[in-house]
Design an enzyme around this catalytic site. Structure first.
Site, PDB file in Angstrom:
ATOM      1  N   TYR A  49      20.676  51.443  13.511  1.00  0.00           N
ATOM      2  CA  TYR A  49      19.499  52.077  12.925  1.00  0.00           C
ATOM      3  C   TYR A  49      19.834  52.647  11.546  1.00  0.00           C
ATOM      4  O   TYR A  49      19.113  52.428  10.572  1.00  0.00           O
ATOM      5  CB  TYR A  49      18.988  53.182  13.841  1.00  0.00           C
ATOM      6  CG  TYR A  49      17.766  53.906  13.331  1.00  0.00           C
ATOM      7  CD1 TYR A  49      16.501  53.386  13.521  1.00  0.00           C
ATOM      8  CD2 TYR A  49      17.883  55.122  12.654  1.00  0.00           C
ATOM      9  CE1 TYR A  49      15.370  54.042  13.048  1.00  0.00           C
ATOM     10  CE2 TYR A  49      16.767  55.788  12.175  1.00  0.00           C
ATOM     11  CZ  TYR A  49      15.508  55.252  12.378  1.00  0.00           C
ATOM     12  OH  TYR A  49      14.395  55.891  11.904  1.00  0.00           O
ATOM     13  N   LYS A  91      18.236  51.395   7.893  1.00  0.00           N
ATOM     14  CA  LYS A  91      17.448  52.251   7.002  1.00  0.00           C
ATOM     15  C   LYS A  91      18.093  52.359   5.619  1.00  0.00           C
ATOM     16  O   LYS A  91      17.391  52.506   4.611  1.00  0.00           O
ATOM     17  CB  LYS A  91      17.254  53.631   7.633  1.00  0.00           C
ATOM     18  CG  LYS A  91      16.403  53.602   8.895  1.00  0.00           C
ATOM     19  CD  LYS A  91      15.036  52.971   8.649  1.00  0.00           C
ATOM     20  CE  LYS A  91      14.148  53.007   9.864  1.00  0.00           C
ATOM     21  NZ  LYS A  91      12.803  52.442   9.613  1.00  0.00           N
ATOM     22  N   THR A 113       8.261  62.533  17.700  1.00  0.00           N
ATOM     23  CA  THR A 113       7.522  61.315  18.017  1.00  0.00           C
ATOM     24  C   THR A 113       8.227  60.623  19.185  1.00  0.00           C
ATOM     25  O   THR A 113       9.416  60.861  19.431  1.00  0.00           O
ATOM     26  CB  THR A 113       7.481  60.363  16.813  1.00  0.00           C
ATOM     27  OG1 THR A 113       8.831  60.001  16.461  1.00  0.00           O
ATOM     28  CG2 THR A 113       6.805  61.007  15.615  1.00  0.00           C
ATOM     29  N   ASP A 115       0.039  46.477  15.207  1.00  0.00           N
ATOM     30  CA  ASP A 115       1.004  46.998  16.173  1.00  0.00           C
ATOM     31  C   ASP A 115       1.323  45.915  17.192  1.00  0.00           C
ATOM     32  O   ASP A 115       0.493  45.040  17.463  1.00  0.00           O
ATOM     33  CB  ASP A 115       0.448  48.238  16.890  1.00  0.00           C
ATOM     34  CG  ASP A 115       1.543  49.143  17.425  1.00  0.00           C
ATOM     35  OD1 ASP A 115       1.832  50.177  16.790  1.00  0.00           O
ATOM     36  OD2 ASP A 115       2.136  48.799  18.467  1.00  0.00           O
ATOM     37  N   ASN A 140       5.719  50.544   8.227  1.00  0.00           N
ATOM     38  CA  ASN A 140       6.132  51.712   8.993  1.00  0.00           C
ATOM     39  C   ASN A 140       6.798  51.360  10.326  1.00  0.00           C
ATOM     40  O   ASN A 140       7.580  52.135  10.855  1.00  0.00           O
ATOM     41  CB  ASN A 140       4.907  52.598   9.247  1.00  0.00           C
ATOM     42  CG  ASN A 140       5.165  53.696  10.239  1.00  0.00           C
ATOM     43  OD1 ASN A 140       5.938  54.618   9.969  1.00  0.00           O
ATOM     44  ND2 ASN A 140       4.550  53.603  11.413  1.00  0.00           N
TER      45      ASN A 140
END
Length: 282
Positions: free
Chosen positions: A170, A174, A205, A38, A93
């Site tokens: 975005y 994707k 999230t 991370d 991820n």
């Protein structure tokens, strides 16, 4: 019941929170040694400590990495192999959804470039170095096949349909993840290396909630969800576990949708009871 990832080694990016953290915990619970990667090292270290506390029979390490930098990703993969002796699962991820991302007329080039650097190049580099590591895994003598591994790339439902709230960079990023995953899956299928995309629906999230920062934006998304609620990170972690394990041994090149029915629904049911989300592993 045997653990589904016993004696396997996994690397998860964006492991400090959300889907990444829940997946790290679940993979460890299923017997995997886990490298939590991370940009927020403190968050990754907290997750690794939690794994060691709950699952002392596995190994968990944390490392800082910016997936927008190739050297950082290569270093993380090299570390996983050095510490665990191999790499069996790569979960690309990490990603961003910039609050300034909008439609074509408003999105600045710097926002577009930053999103592509992290969401597309970061996944490309993650796949590249994971494939190189997985090629070194031993051959299954009984079947005469290389063990290979599983690579999971987080895409999104917006790669399959337009987003109701504009987020052009975005969405485009994707879509690129889906295309890249399919092609790599075909190229490396005979090597025993499986690649699948995980396509989450709207999740509760920080990444999405920071973007849907008004009641109007939240309602604009919820109106399209047959289940009437945002998904939970732990629900995506369970899907990632399936793709990581031999339970999905005959799956590669798929767009695995976990979206509460969103991409299958034209009109959302009204007045039906809302299902309760599962409890987080954290």
């Amino acid at each position: 019941m045997p653990q589904r990832l016993a004696n396997k080694a996994a690397l998860i990016t964006g492991a400090g929170s959300g889907i990444g953290l829940e997946s790290s915990l679940l993979f460890a619970q299923e017997g995997a040694n886990v490298l939590l990667v991370d940009i927020n090292l403190a968050a990754a270290q907290k997750g690794a400590a939690l794994i060691q506390e709950r699952f002392p029979n596995v190994k968990a390490l944390a490392v800082h990495a910016d997936v927008g930098k190739e050297d950082d990703i290569k270093g993380a993969v090299d570390l996983a192999v050095a510490e665990f002796g191999r790499l069996d699962v790569m979960f690309n991820n990490a990603g961003i959804m910039h609050p300034a991302d909008d439609h074509a007329l408003n999105t600045e080039e710097k926002i577009w470039d930053l999103t592509m650097q992290i969401n597309v190049k970061g996944v490309w580099w993650g796949c590249k170095y994971a494939i190189m590591a997985m090629r070194k895994n031993p051959v299954d003598e009984e079947r005469g096949l290389r063990v290979g591994g599983s690579i999971i790339n987080t895409a999104s439902f917006v790669a399959l349909m337009g987003a109701a709230t504009p987020q052009l960079a975005y969405t485009a990023s994707k879509g690129a993840v889906l295309s890249m995953t399919r092609e790599l899956a075909m190229v490396h299928a005979r090597e025993g290396i499986r690649l699948n995309s995980l396509c989450p629906g709207p999740l509760k999230t920080p990444l999405l909630m920071d973007f849907l920062n008004t009641p109007e934006k939240k309602e604009r998304r919820l109106v399209h969800l047959p289940m009437g609620r945002f998904g939970e990170a732990v629900e995506l972690a369970k899907a990632a576990l399936f793709l990581a394990s031999d339970d999905s041994s005959y799956m590669t090149g798929t767009d695995f949708k976990v979206d509460g029915g969103l991409t299958s629904c034209y009109v959302t049911p009204v007045g039906e009871p809302t299902l309760q989300p599962p409890t987080s592993l954290i």
